[in-house]
Design a protein around this motif. Structure first.
Motif, PDB file in Angstrom:
ATOM      1  N   ALA A  37     -29.590  -3.404  15.242  1.00 26.83           N
ATOM      2  CA  ALA A  37     -29.318  -3.461  16.675  1.00 26.83           C
ATOM      3  C   ALA A  37     -27.929  -2.943  17.031  1.00 26.83           C
ATOM      4  CB  ALA A  37     -29.468  -4.906  17.168  1.00 26.83           C
ATOM      5  N   VAL A  38     -26.936  -3.223  16.173  1.00 27.19           N
ATOM      6  CA  VAL A  38     -25.548  -2.897  16.540  1.00 27.19           C
ATOM      7  C   VAL A  38     -24.985  -1.718  15.763  1.00 27.19           C
ATOM      8  CG1 VAL A  38     -25.125  -5.287  17.173  1.00 27.19           C
ATOM      9  CG2 VAL A  38     -24.517  -4.523  14.872  1.00 27.19           C
ATOM     10  N   GLY A  39     -25.690  -1.247  14.717  1.00 23.32           N
ATOM     11  CA  GLY A  39     -25.172  -0.163  13.889  1.00 23.32           C
ATOM     12  C   GLY A  39     -24.259  -0.682  12.794  1.00 23.32           C
ATOM     13  N   ALA A  97     -17.099  -2.566   9.163  1.00 24.28           N
ATOM     14  CA  ALA A  97     -15.687  -2.265   8.913  1.00 24.28           C
ATOM     15  C   ALA A  97     -14.821  -3.513   9.016  1.00 24.28           C
ATOM     16  CB  ALA A  97     -15.193  -1.203   9.890  1.00 24.28           C
ATOM     17  N   GLN A  98     -15.326  -4.568   9.649  1.00 27.71           N
ATOM     18  CA  GLN A  98     -14.600  -5.833   9.718  1.00 27.71           C
ATOM     19  C   GLN A  98     -14.867  -6.699   8.490  1.00 27.71           C
ATOM     20  OE1 GLN A  98     -12.452  -6.120  12.305  1.00 27.71           O
ATOM     21  NE2 GLN A  98     -13.250  -4.079  12.807  1.00 27.71           N
ATOM     22  N   LEU A  99     -15.983  -6.459   7.820  1.00 25.73           N
ATOM     23  CA  LEU A  99     -16.378  -7.260   6.655  1.00 25.73           C
ATOM     24  C   LEU A  99     -15.951  -6.636   5.334  1.00 25.73           C
ATOM     25  CD1 LEU A  99     -18.063  -9.410   5.085  1.00 25.73           C
ATOM     26  CD2 LEU A  99     -20.049  -7.897   5.418  1.00 25.73           C
ATOM     27  N   LEU A 100     -16.283  -5.361   5.136  1.00 24.25           N
ATOM     28  CA  LEU A 100     -16.189  -4.767   3.803  1.00 24.25           C
ATOM     29  C   LEU A 100     -14.786  -4.772   3.205  1.00 24.25           C
ATOM     30  CD1 LEU A 100     -18.763  -1.838   4.056  1.00 24.25           C
ATOM     31  CD2 LEU A 100     -19.106  -4.226   3.420  1.00 24.25           C
ATOM     32  N   PRO A 101     -13.702  -4.608   3.986  1.00 21.80           N
ATOM     33  CA  PRO A 101     -12.373  -4.655   3.356  1.00 21.80           C
ATOM     34  C   PRO A 101     -12.030  -5.997   2.716  1.00 21.80           C
ATOM     35  CG  PRO A 101     -12.252  -3.522   5.462  1.00 21.80           C
ATOM     36  CD  PRO A 101     -13.623  -4.151   5.388  1.00 21.80           C
ATOM     37  N   HIS A 102     -12.737  -7.066   3.096  1.00 16.82           N
ATOM     38  CA  HIS A 102     -12.485  -8.377   2.494  1.00 16.82           C
ATOM     39  C   HIS A 102     -13.144  -8.521   1.123  1.00 16.82           C
ATOM     40  CE1 HIS A 102     -10.681  -9.817   6.135  1.00 16.82           C
ATOM     41  NE2 HIS A 102     -11.804  -9.796   6.834  1.00 16.82           N
ATOM     42  N   LEU A 103     -14.060  -7.621   0.789  1.00 11.31           N
ATOM     43  CA  LEU A 103     -14.906  -7.797  -0.387  1.00 11.31           C
ATOM     44  C   LEU A 103     -14.369  -7.043  -1.601  1.00 11.31           C
ATOM     45  CD1 LEU A 103     -18.445  -7.327   1.226  1.00 11.31           C
ATOM     46  CD2 LEU A 103     -17.113  -9.443   0.968  1.00 11.31           C
ATOM     47  N   ASP A 104     -14.543  -7.656  -2.759  1.00 15.06           N
ATOM     48  CA  ASP A 104     -14.290  -6.942  -4.002  1.00 15.06           C
ATOM     49  C   ASP A 104     -15.482  -6.048  -4.343  1.00 15.06           C
ATOM     50  OD1 ASP A 104     -11.679  -8.170  -5.336  1.00 15.06           O
ATOM     51  OD2 ASP A 104     -12.747  -9.773  -4.299  1.00 15.06           O
ATOM     52  N   THR A 105     -16.691  -6.516  -4.034  1.00 13.88           N
ATOM     53  CA  THR A 105     -17.896  -5.716  -4.258  1.00 13.88           C
ATOM     54  C   THR A 105     -18.908  -6.003  -3.154  1.00 13.88           C
ATOM     55  OG1 THR A 105     -17.586  -5.897  -6.664  1.00 13.88           O
ATOM     56  CG2 THR A 105     -19.711  -5.083  -5.902  1.00 13.88           C
ATOM     57  N   PHE A 106     -19.548  -4.944  -2.665  1.00 14.70           N
ATOM     58  CA  PHE A 106     -20.615  -5.042  -1.678  1.00 14.70           C
ATOM     59  C   PHE A 106     -21.921  -4.753  -2.394  1.00 14.70           C
ATOM     60  CE2 PHE A 106     -22.733  -2.960   2.200  1.00 14.70           C
ATOM     61  CZ  PHE A 106     -23.144  -4.180   2.724  1.00 14.70           C
ATOM     62  N   LEU A 107     -22.943  -5.625  -2.213  1.00 14.44           N
ATOM     63  CA  LEU A 107     -24.195  -5.521  -2.961  1.00 14.44           C
ATOM     64  C   LEU A 107     -25.412  -5.440  -2.048  1.00 14.44           C
ATOM     65  CD1 LEU A 107     -22.347  -8.011  -4.631  1.00 14.44           C
ATOM     66  CD2 LEU A 107     -23.974  -7.220  -6.325  1.00 14.44           C
ATOM     67  N   PHE A 152     -20.540   3.349   3.024  1.00 13.51           N
ATOM     68  CA  PHE A 152     -19.980   2.015   2.828  1.00 13.51           C
ATOM     69  C   PHE A 152     -18.526   2.097   2.377  1.00 13.51           C
ATOM     70  CE2 PHE A 152     -24.572   0.650   1.901  1.00 13.51           C
ATOM     71  CZ  PHE A 152     -24.762   0.265   3.223  1.00 13.51           C
ATOM     72  N   HIS A 153     -18.207   3.059   1.531  1.00  9.90           N
ATOM     73  CA  HIS A 153     -16.803   3.240   1.145  1.00  9.90           C
ATOM     74  C   HIS A 153     -15.959   3.604   2.359  1.00  9.90           C
ATOM     75  CE1 HIS A 153     -16.950   2.574  -3.113  1.00  9.90           C
ATOM     76  NE2 HIS A 153     -17.793   3.558  -3.362  1.00  9.90           N
ATOM     77  N   ARG A 154     -16.463   4.453   3.212  1.00 10.37           N
ATOM     78  CA  ARG A 154     -15.705   4.843   4.412  1.00 10.37           C
ATOM     79  C   ARG A 154     -15.451   3.658   5.336  1.00 10.37           C
ATOM     80  NH1 ARG A 154     -18.965  10.473   5.710  1.00 10.37           N
ATOM     81  NH2 ARG A 154     -17.790  11.813   4.259  1.00 10.37           N
ATOM     82  N   LEU A 155     -16.347   2.688   5.294  1.00 12.48           N
ATOM     83  CA  LEU A 155     -16.189   1.497   6.120  1.00 12.48           C
ATOM     84  C   LEU A 155     -15.303   0.440   5.453  1.00 12.48           C
ATOM     85  CD1 LEU A 155     -19.861   1.235   7.383  1.00 12.48           C
ATOM     86  CD2 LEU A 155     -17.855   1.601   8.837  1.00 12.48           C
ATOM     87  N   GLY A 156     -14.786   0.746   4.277  1.00 16.75           N
ATOM     88  CA  GLY A 156     -13.830  -0.149   3.649  1.00 16.75           C
ATOM     89  C   GLY A 156     -14.257  -0.798   2.359  1.00 16.75           C
ATOM     90  N   ALA A 157     -15.470  -0.510   1.866  1.00 16.35           N
ATOM     91  CA  ALA A 157     -15.914  -1.121   0.614  1.00 16.35           C
ATOM     92  C   ALA A 157     -15.127  -0.559  -0.563  1.00 16.35           C
ATOM     93  CB  ALA A 157     -17.407  -0.872   0.403  1.00 16.35           C
ATOM     94  N   ARG A 158     -14.603  -1.445  -1.395  1.00 13.83           N
ATOM     95  CA  ARG A 158     -13.887  -1.005  -2.596  1.00 13.83           C
ATOM     96  C   ARG A 158     -14.852  -0.560  -3.681  1.00 13.83           C
ATOM     97  NH1 ARG A 158     -10.073  -6.172  -2.910  1.00 13.83           N
ATOM     98  NH2 ARG A 158     -11.009  -6.682  -0.888  1.00 13.83           N
ATOM     99  N   SER A 159     -15.836  -1.386  -3.983  1.00  7.40           N
ATOM    100  CA  SER A 159     -16.881  -1.008  -4.935  1.00  7.40           C
ATOM    101  C   SER A 159     -18.228  -1.376  -4.333  1.00  7.40           C
ATOM    102  CB  SER A 159     -16.690  -1.695  -6.296  1.00  7.40           C
ATOM    103  OG  SER A 159     -16.688  -3.102  -6.154  1.00  7.40           O
ATOM    104  N   ALA A 209     -15.438   2.987  -6.985  1.00 11.85           N
ATOM    105  CA  ALA A 209     -14.382   3.292  -6.020  1.00 11.85           C
ATOM    106  C   ALA A 209     -14.801   4.530  -5.235  1.00 11.85           C
ATOM    107  CB  ALA A 209     -13.058   3.555  -6.741  1.00 11.85           C
ATOM    108  N   PRO A 210     -14.212   4.744  -4.064  1.00 16.51           N
ATOM    109  CA  PRO A 210     -14.534   5.959  -3.312  1.00 16.51           C
ATOM    110  C   PRO A 210     -14.281   7.213  -4.140  1.00 16.51           C
ATOM    111  CG  PRO A 210     -13.260   4.440  -1.961  1.00 16.51           C
ATOM    112  CD  PRO A 210     -13.258   3.878  -3.350  1.00 16.51           C
ATOM    113  N   GLY A 211     -15.271   8.087  -4.195  1.00 15.37           N
ATOM    114  CA  GLY A 211     -15.139   9.335  -4.937  1.00 15.37           C
ATOM    115  C   GLY A 211     -15.380   9.239  -6.421  1.00 15.37           C
ATOM    116  N   ALA A 212     -15.613   8.034  -6.941  1.00 16.86           N
ATOM    117  CA  ALA A 212     -15.847   7.868  -8.377  1.00 16.86           C
ATOM    118  C   ALA A 212     -17.281   8.270  -8.736  1.00 16.86           C
ATOM    119  CB  ALA A 212     -15.596   6.423  -8.790  1.00 16.86           C
ATOM    120  N   THR A 213     -17.507   8.471 -10.026  1.00 17.93           N
ATOM    121  CA  THR A 213     -18.861   8.731 -10.509  1.00 17.93           C
ATOM    122  C   THR A 213     -19.769   7.565 -10.144  1.00 17.93           C
ATOM    123  OG1 THR A 213     -18.031  10.015 -12.376  1.00 17.93           O
ATOM    124  CG2 THR A 213     -20.264   9.129 -12.577  1.00 17.93           C
TER     125      THR A 213
END
Length: 358
Positions: A212-214, A219-229, A251-258, A273-277
């Motif tokens: 519904a919201v896109g 971007a408010q959640l993912l920077p808090h996380l060590d991993t998004f699953l 997801f990386h662009r929105l702030g996810a580390r892994s 990580a962003p850009g990693a294999t």
């Protein structure tokens, strides 16, 4: 950046993993009572379920004693909590709320094994009225009844050694998994935990909300996380047609580390990580695989157990995949109490040898 060749010591290890109460592994989410209609017409009501319960048993199957955090209804059976305690799950974070029913989920299964949730009303028509009345489902209220989900007040955490004024007297950081939760609740809990120095991972928040919201609010959640699953069954709801590569990059662009993208019978993809294999982990070929209910949550619990032992992402994802393969043989979560962690580790070692670059 983690490479595929740096973890042979774990792969070659032997013996049963130690059961470790520390550092603490915490699973946050729902404890539900489920109702299921099976293809043969049989029905089961009052079946234990919920993402926090499945995840806690995934951690237990990986050899770690977890702490579960949830809010159950007045009708939730006390003997189930006692059985979990006896099995090694700390339920001190589970409280009984004011809701008479608590979280309820219903399923119906077709002959080909496909599952509908909430249960298909037309399929339930064959049941006696008194049985049909027990097929309740509260999950469409924000994909979870908020009164049955923990709040920051439920967690009551002091600062850890990372942030406390006197590190020597502060508790060690814990390892936390947030199951499927409403987006705002997930973001609030993640921020609360991360600000106190804890390791935090999360499943995808309520996917119908994201539809519904896109994806912007992530971007408010993912920077808090060590991993998004997230899983591809989640992303197909709010990002239909997107490729795994597009999803991971987004997801990386929105702030996810892994990112660990669970892909059902296609295994899992791991981006450190962003850009990693991006590495692909295949599923374990379980010959008795059946109902996949709870597999993603079991994966998350076992994954977190490995991370709490300082295992790299790829090792953790292999352990999660191995535990999930055993979950496909379980009719309900407590069936996993009998799983031997050494079998989970054996399967994980085999999977580790079959990882490929995506």
């Amino acid at each position: 950046m983690e490479s595929i060749s740096g973890h042979n010591a774990w792969v070659k290890g032997t013996g049963r993993p130690p059961t470790a109460p520390h550092p603490q592994v915490h699973l946050v989410g729902g404890f539900s009572l489920d109702a299921a209609l099976y293809p043969d017409g049989s029905a089961q009501t009052g079946r234990l379920g919920g993402n926090a319960l499945w995840a806690a048993l995934g951690a237990l199957a990986a050899g770690v004693r977890p702490v579960a955090h949830s809010v159950v209804g007045q009708s939730y059976p006390s003997d189930a909590l006692s059985e979990l305690t006896a099995a090694g799950v700390d339920v001190s974070g589970v409280r009984r709320g004011s809701s008479p029913t608590g979280l309820r989920v219903s399923y119906s299964y077709a002959a080909d094994g496909t599952r509908t949730q909430p249960a298909d009303p037309s399929a339930l028509a064959v049941l006696a009225p008194e049985v049909r009345a027990r097929f309740l489902d509260t999950t469409r209220r924000g994909e979870g009844d908020r009164d049955t989900l923990p709040t920051t007040q439920d967690l009551r955490l002091p600062d850890t050694g990372k942030n406390a004024g006197t590190a020597a007297e502060a508790p060690e950081p814990g390892f936390w998994h947030l199951g499927l939760l409403p987006l705002d609740r997930c973001t609030e809990l993640a921020g609360h935990l991360a600000a106190r120095g804890h390791h935090v991972q999360a499943d995808c928040p309520a996917r119908n909300e994201l539809r519904a919201v896109g994806t912007g609010p992530l971007a408010q959640l993912l920077p808090h996380l060590d991993t998004f699953l997230p899983s591809t069954s989640d992303t197909e709801v709010f990002c239909p047609g997107s490729s795994p590569a597009e999803l991971i990059t987004g997801f990386h662009r929105l702030g996810a580390r892994s990112v660990v993208l669970k892909c059902g019978d296609q295994g899992a993809l791991v981006s450190e990580a962003p850009g990693a294999t991006v590495w692909r982990i295949p599923i374990y070929p379980e010959p008795h695989a059946g109902d996949p209910t709870g597999c993603g949550d079991v994966f998350a619990g076992a994954f977190l157990a490995a991370r709490a032992r300082d295992r790299p992402l790829l090792d953790a994802a292999c352990l999660g995949t191995a535990a999930a393969s055993l979950a496909t043989t379980a009719r309900e979560p407590l069936d996993l109490v009998t799983v031997d962690p050494s079998e989970v580790l054996r399967r994980a070692r085999l999977l580790r040898k079959d990882i490929t670059a995506s």
